[in-house]
Design a protein around this motif. Sequence first.
Motif: not given
Length: 532
Positions: A226-249
Motif C-alpha cells: 500500500m504505497t501512497p500512490n496506491v492509497k490515493r488510487l483506492l481513495w479515488l477508485a471506490l466512489p468512481a467505480a460506483i459513479t462510472g458504473g451507475i448504468t450497470q448498477i
Amino acid sequence: MSLIKKFATVASGTLMSRLLGFAREMLMAAALGTGPVADAFYAAFQFPNTFRRLFAEGAFNAAFVPLFAKEIEANGVDGAKRFSEEVFGVLFSVLLVLTIAMELAMPLIVRFIVAPGFAADPDKYDLTVALATIMFPYLICMSLGAMMAGMLNSLRRYFAAAVAPVFLNVILVGVLANAWYNGHDGLKVGYALAWGVLAAGIVQLAIVWIAVRHAGISIGFRRPKMTPNVKRLLWLALPAAITGGITQINTLIGTAIASGQDSAVSSLNLADRIYQLPLGVVGVAVAIVLLPELSRALKSGNRIEAANLQNRSVEFTLFLTLPATAALLVMSEPIVRVLYERGAFAASNSTPVVASILAIFGLGLPAFVLIKAFTPGFFAREDTRTPMYFAAISVAVNISVALTLFPSMGAPGIAAASAIAGWINAAMLLGTLIWRGHWDRDAGLIRRAPRLVIASAIMAAGLWYAMGFAEQWLGSAAPFYTQAAALAVLIAGAVIVYFGLAFGIGGADFGMLRRNIKRNRATPTEPVVEPE
C-alpha cells in the motif's frame, strides 16, 4: 490528433464490437428466444459484467488515468511504470481473493442478489449458478485489461484498447454458429457460451498486454504494498467505480427485479443490446477520450481549453444521440422484428414487449450519454465523491420507481425507472458543474442544442408518416429481406432528413466540425472564438 479523430478511433472499435454484438444477439434470439436458458445466461453474465464495469472500466478510467498521466508528466515513463507495477500487484491480489470468495458463495449470491426470482424454479436457478461460476473469473482478465487500457489511453494509443472487446463477440458468434451448425440443444448452448466468455477474457487481456509492451512499458509483478500512490488510487477508485458504473448498477437491480417474471430478464437484455450501440459508440468514446484530454488541460492551467473540450463534447453527443433517440422511439418494433424475430424468438411472440422496452430506453439514451460527458468534469479534478452521491440518489430513484411500476407494467416498467434515474443523475451533474463555475456558458452550444432537438423531432414525424406507407413491407408476414430492405430505406431517408435539417437550420455547421471539435491547444491569451 483532433478530438473528433480520437473519438472516431475509439468509436470505430466500439462500433465493430456493437455490430458483432448484434450478430451475437440475433443468433442467441434464434437459438434460445426468451426462454429459461436465455434468462439464466443473461442473469449469470450480468453479474461478472457488472463487476467489470464497476471496478474495472469505471474505476480505472476515472481514477487511474489522471494519476498515471500525472506520473508521466512528473517522473516520465519510468515513474509511470513503477506506479503501474504497484497497482498491478495490489489489483491482481485483490481480484484473486474476490474471485475465490465469489465462486464459493455463488449459490447464495444468485439466490439473494442476482436473480432472487429464480429460486422458485430449481432448474433455472441451478443453471444460473453453474453458468455464473464458469464466467466469474472473466472479471480478473477484464479488470487487469482495463488497467492496461487506461495506460494506453493515457499514452494516446486508443485503438488496441478499443478493438479488444470485439473479440468477446467474435468468440461468442463462433460458439453460436457452431451450435447452430451442429444442432445443439439450448442447455448445451448455454454452457458453451459461458466457456466462450471466459476464453474471450483471456484473449482481450493478451491484446492490451501486448499493446502496452509495444508502447514501451513492460509491467512486472511486485509484491502487494500500500504505497501512497496506491492509497490515493483506492481513495479515488471506490466512489468512481460506483459513479462510472451507475448504468450497470441500475441494470443489475433491474435484472434482480425482473427475475420474478418469466422472460423479463432476456427481454431487457435484448433491448439493451440495441440501445447500447449509440450509447457505446458515442458515450463511451467521449468519456474515454475526454478524461485524459481534460486532465491535461486542467493540469496545465488551461481553463479555456478545458471549457472548450467539455462544450464541444456535449455538442458532439447531442448531435448524434438526439436522432437516435427519435428513431428508437418511433420505429422500435420494426427494428426488433428485423434483428430478432426468427426461430425461438418468433415462436414466443416477444417482439411487442422487447420493442416497448427499447422505446423507453431510447428516451433515456441522451441522459446516459450526457452522464459520460459530464462526469470527466469531476474526475479530471480528482473529485470522485460528488458524482458518487448523485449516483446513490439515482440508484434509490431507480429502485423505488422500478418496484412501483413492475407489478403493473412488467419489464417496460424497469426500463422506465432506468430512464428516469438517468435524467435525474444527468441534471444533478450539470447543475453542480455550473454552480461551481466548472462549466462556462457557451453561446454555440446554447444556440445549436434546441435546433438539434427540432431537427430530430421533424425527422421522427417524417419516419412515423413513412412507416404508414411501408407497413406491408415491415410486418411479420413479409419476408426477412423485404423487412430489412424497407427498414434500411427508412433509416437512410431519416439520416438524410436529419443531417439536412441540422445543417440547414443551424444546429450544426461544417465550421463547427472543423474549428471547434479540433483540439487546438488554446492558451489563456488565445480564446476559442465561437462563430455566430
